[in-house]
Scaffold this motif. Structure first.
Motif, PDB file in Angstrom:
ATOM      1  N   PHE A   1       9.906   5.772  -6.043  1.00  0.00           N
ATOM      2  CA  PHE A   1      10.000   7.176  -5.661  1.00  0.00           C
ATOM      3  C   PHE A   1      10.781   8.012  -6.674  1.00  0.00           C
ATOM      4  CE2 PHE A   1       9.957  10.618  -2.688  1.00  0.00           C
ATOM      5  CZ  PHE A   1      11.194  11.230  -2.782  1.00  0.00           C
ATOM      6  N   ALA A   2      11.863   7.493  -7.160  1.00  0.00           N
ATOM      7  CA  ALA A   2      12.737   8.284  -8.036  1.00  0.00           C
ATOM      8  C   ALA A   2      12.045   8.680  -9.341  1.00  0.00           C
ATOM      9  CB  ALA A   2      14.014   7.498  -8.343  1.00  0.00           C
ATOM     10  N   THR A   3      10.968   8.009  -9.701  1.00  0.00           N
ATOM     11  CA  THR A   3      10.282   8.303 -10.965  1.00  0.00           C
ATOM     12  C   THR A   3       9.159   9.314 -10.803  1.00  0.00           C
ATOM     13  OG1 THR A   3       8.641   6.523 -10.752  1.00  0.00           O
ATOM     14  CG2 THR A   3      10.771   5.953 -11.748  1.00  0.00           C
ATOM     15  N   TYR A   4       8.908   9.714  -9.572  1.00  0.00           N
ATOM     16  CA  TYR A   4       7.814  10.645  -9.290  1.00  0.00           C
ATOM     17  C   TYR A   4       8.319  12.067  -9.096  1.00  0.00           C
ATOM     18  CZ  TYR A   4       4.338   6.969  -8.613  1.00  0.00           C
ATOM     19  OH  TYR A   4       3.462   5.933  -8.796  1.00  0.00           O
ATOM     20  N   ALA A   5       7.560  13.035  -9.617  1.00  0.00           N
ATOM     21  CA  ALA A   5       7.744  14.414  -9.200  1.00  0.00           C
ATOM     22  C   ALA A   5       7.120  14.557  -7.816  1.00  0.00           C
ATOM     23  CB  ALA A   5       7.071  15.367 -10.177  1.00  0.00           C
ATOM     24  N   MET A   6       7.727  15.374  -6.990  1.00  0.00           N
ATOM     25  CA  MET A   6       7.242  15.578  -5.621  1.00  0.00           C
ATOM     26  C   MET A   6       6.855  17.036  -5.437  1.00  0.00           C
ATOM     27  SD  MET A   6       7.329  12.628  -4.279  1.00  0.00           S
ATOM     28  CE  MET A   6       6.925  13.117  -2.607  1.00  0.00           C
ATOM     29  N   TYR A   7       5.770  17.222  -4.744  1.00  0.00           N
ATOM     30  CA  TYR A   7       5.238  18.560  -4.521  1.00  0.00           C
ATOM     31  C   TYR A   7       4.934  18.750  -3.042  1.00  0.00           C
ATOM     32  CZ  TYR A   7       4.354  18.287  -9.553  1.00  0.00           C
ATOM     33  OH  TYR A   7       4.486  18.137 -10.919  1.00  0.00           O
TER      34      TYR A   7
ATOM     35  N   GLN B   1       0.846  -1.188   0.000  1.00  0.00           N
ATOM     36  CA  GLN B   1       0.000   0.000   0.000  1.00  0.00           C
ATOM     37  C   GLN B   1       0.884   1.241   0.000  1.00  0.00           C
ATOM     38  OE1 GLN B   1      -2.766   0.155   3.233  1.00  0.00           O
ATOM     39  NE2 GLN B   1      -3.525   2.175   2.709  1.00  0.00           N
ATOM     40  N   VAL B   2       0.618   2.143  -0.947  1.00  0.00           N
ATOM     41  CA  VAL B   2       1.407   3.360  -1.046  1.00  0.00           C
ATOM     42  C   VAL B   2       1.123   4.258   0.153  1.00  0.00           C
ATOM     43  CG1 VAL B   2       1.842   5.426  -2.398  1.00  0.00           C
ATOM     44  CG2 VAL B   2       1.430   3.244  -3.554  1.00  0.00           C
ATOM     45  N   GLN B   3       2.176   4.781   0.727  1.00  0.00           N
ATOM     46  CA  GLN B   3       2.025   5.727   1.827  1.00  0.00           C
ATOM     47  C   GLN B   3       3.006   6.870   1.678  1.00  0.00           C
ATOM     48  OE1 GLN B   3       2.449   3.470   5.512  1.00  0.00           O
ATOM     49  NE2 GLN B   3       0.235   3.488   5.771  1.00  0.00           N
ATOM     50  N   LEU B   4       2.529   8.063   1.976  1.00  0.00           N
ATOM     51  CA  LEU B   4       3.379   9.239   2.123  1.00  0.00           C
ATOM     52  C   LEU B   4       3.179   9.738   3.539  1.00  0.00           C
ATOM     53  CD1 LEU B   4       2.727  11.251  -1.185  1.00  0.00           C
ATOM     54  CD2 LEU B   4       4.534   9.594  -0.715  1.00  0.00           C
ATOM     55  N   ALA B   5       4.259   9.868   4.264  1.00  0.00           N
ATOM     56  CA  ALA B   5       4.168  10.262   5.660  1.00  0.00           C
ATOM     57  C   ALA B   5       4.975  11.532   5.884  1.00  0.00           C
ATOM     58  CB  ALA B   5       4.675   9.142   6.562  1.00  0.00           C
ATOM     59  N   GLU B   6       4.264  12.628   6.199  1.00  0.00           N
ATOM     60  CA  GLU B   6       4.935  13.900   6.488  1.00  0.00           C
ATOM     61  C   GLU B   6       5.283  13.984   7.966  1.00  0.00           C
ATOM     62  OE1 GLU B   6       1.515  15.158   3.559  1.00  0.00           O
ATOM     63  OE2 GLU B   6       1.739  13.869   5.308  1.00  0.00           O
ATOM     64  N   SER B   7       6.326  14.725   8.235  1.00  0.00           N
ATOM     65  CA  SER B   7       6.704  15.021   9.618  1.00  0.00           C
ATOM     66  C   SER B   7       7.499  16.312   9.629  1.00  0.00           C
ATOM     67  CB  SER B   7       7.534  13.880  10.217  1.00  0.00           C
ATOM     68  OG  SER B   7       8.743  13.721   9.506  1.00  0.00           O
TER      69      SER B   7
ATOM     70  N   ARG C   1       2.968  11.241 -10.982  1.00  0.00           N
ATOM     71  CA  ARG C   1       3.645  10.671 -12.142  1.00  0.00           C
ATOM     72  C   ARG C   1       2.622  10.469 -13.243  1.00  0.00           C
ATOM     73  NH1 ARG C   1       6.389   4.613 -12.351  1.00  0.00           N
ATOM     74  NH2 ARG C   1       6.764   4.589 -14.592  1.00  0.00           N
ATOM     75  N   ALA C   2       2.954  10.858 -14.439  1.00  0.00           N
ATOM     76  CA  ALA C   2       2.091  10.612 -15.597  1.00  0.00           C
ATOM     77  C   ALA C   2       2.471   9.269 -16.195  1.00  0.00           C
ATOM     78  CB  ALA C   2       2.252  11.724 -16.616  1.00  0.00           C
ATOM     79  N   VAL C   3       1.466   8.426 -16.375  1.00  0.00           N
ATOM     80  CA  VAL C   3       1.676   7.115 -16.976  1.00  0.00           C
ATOM     81  C   VAL C   3       0.741   7.006 -18.165  1.00  0.00           C
ATOM     82  CG1 VAL C   3       1.649   4.618 -16.618  1.00  0.00           C
ATOM     83  CG2 VAL C   3       2.282   6.140 -14.738  1.00  0.00           C
ATOM     84  N   GLY C   4       1.268   7.165 -19.360  1.00  0.00           N
ATOM     85  CA  GLY C   4       0.428   7.170 -20.540  1.00  0.00           C
ATOM     86  C   GLY C   4      -0.578   8.298 -20.461  1.00  0.00           C
ATOM     87  N   MET C   5      -1.857   7.961 -20.578  1.00  0.00           N
ATOM     88  CA  MET C   5      -2.917   8.962 -20.504  1.00  0.00           C
ATOM     89  C   MET C   5      -3.394   9.187 -19.065  1.00  0.00           C
ATOM     90  SD  MET C   5      -3.461   9.974 -23.604  1.00  0.00           S
ATOM     91  CE  MET C   5      -5.122  10.635 -23.657  1.00  0.00           C
ATOM     92  N   ALA C   6      -2.843   8.452 -18.127  1.00  0.00           N
ATOM     93  CA  ALA C   6      -3.333   8.539 -16.751  1.00  0.00           C
ATOM     94  C   ALA C   6      -2.313   9.250 -15.860  1.00  0.00           C
ATOM     95  CB  ALA C   6      -3.600   7.144 -16.213  1.00  0.00           C
ATOM     96  N   ASP C   7      -2.793   9.755 -14.761  1.00  0.00           N
ATOM     97  CA  ASP C   7      -1.939  10.357 -13.751  1.00  0.00           C
ATOM     98  C   ASP C   7      -2.015   9.521 -12.482  1.00  0.00           C
ATOM     99  OD1 ASP C   7      -2.850  13.734 -14.675  1.00  0.00           O
ATOM    100  OD2 ASP C   7      -1.157  12.515 -15.301  1.00  0.00           O
ATOM    101  N   LEU C   8      -0.866   9.333 -11.871  1.00  0.00           N
ATOM    102  CA  LEU C   8      -0.812   8.692 -10.564  1.00  0.00           C
ATOM    103  C   LEU C   8      -0.526   9.779  -9.535  1.00  0.00           C
ATOM    104  CD1 LEU C   8       1.309   5.499 -11.347  1.00  0.00           C
ATOM    105  CD2 LEU C   8      -1.175   5.671 -11.110  1.00  0.00           C
TER     106      LEU C   8
END
Length: 119
Positions: free
Chosen positions: A29-35, A1-7, A99-106
């Motif tokens: 992670f390395a393939t994603y832009a982070m905001y 399960q994908v998780q992003l945990a801020e602190s 991350r953009a994957v083809g026509m979809a966004d993750l």
């Protein structure tokens, strides 16, 4: 399960600094832009800073020169170094992986971390 945990959020005096962290799990992670986004009380969520998978950064005018976004692809972590904090920086800060994957966004979001700036 994908998780992003801020602190790293908390209470700081105006003029002070905080460093937010966002640890990602179960994504490439390395393939994603982070905001980093923030949502002040009673206001809409706004984009604060961005870093591409290649390391290019961009900032909102309101934080340019005070905030620095960075990433560590070994630790699967994005950071937001916030200096010279102002009362108007107070908000809940969220990290986003995109991350953009083809026509979809993750898109994945963290739960947020609150920053309070005392004047």
């Amino acid at each position: 399960q994908v998780q992003l945990a801020e602190s790293g959020g908390g209470l700081v005096q105006a003029g002070g600094s905080l460093r937010l962290s966002c640890v990602a799990s179960e994504i490439a992670f390395a393939t994603y832009a982070m905001y980093w986004y923030r949502q002040p009380p009673g206001k809409q969520r706004e984009l604060v800073a961005a870093i591409t998978s290649g390391g290019t950064t961009n900032y909102a005018d309101s934080v340019n020169g005070r905030f620095t976004i960075s990433r560590d692809n070994v630790k699967n972590t994005a950071y937001l170094q916030m200096n010279s904090l102002k009362p108007e920086d107070a908000a809940v800060y969220y990290c986003n992986a995109h991350r953009a994957v083809g026509m979809a966004d993750l898109d994945f979001w963290g739960q947020g971390t609150q920053v309070i700036v005392a004047s």
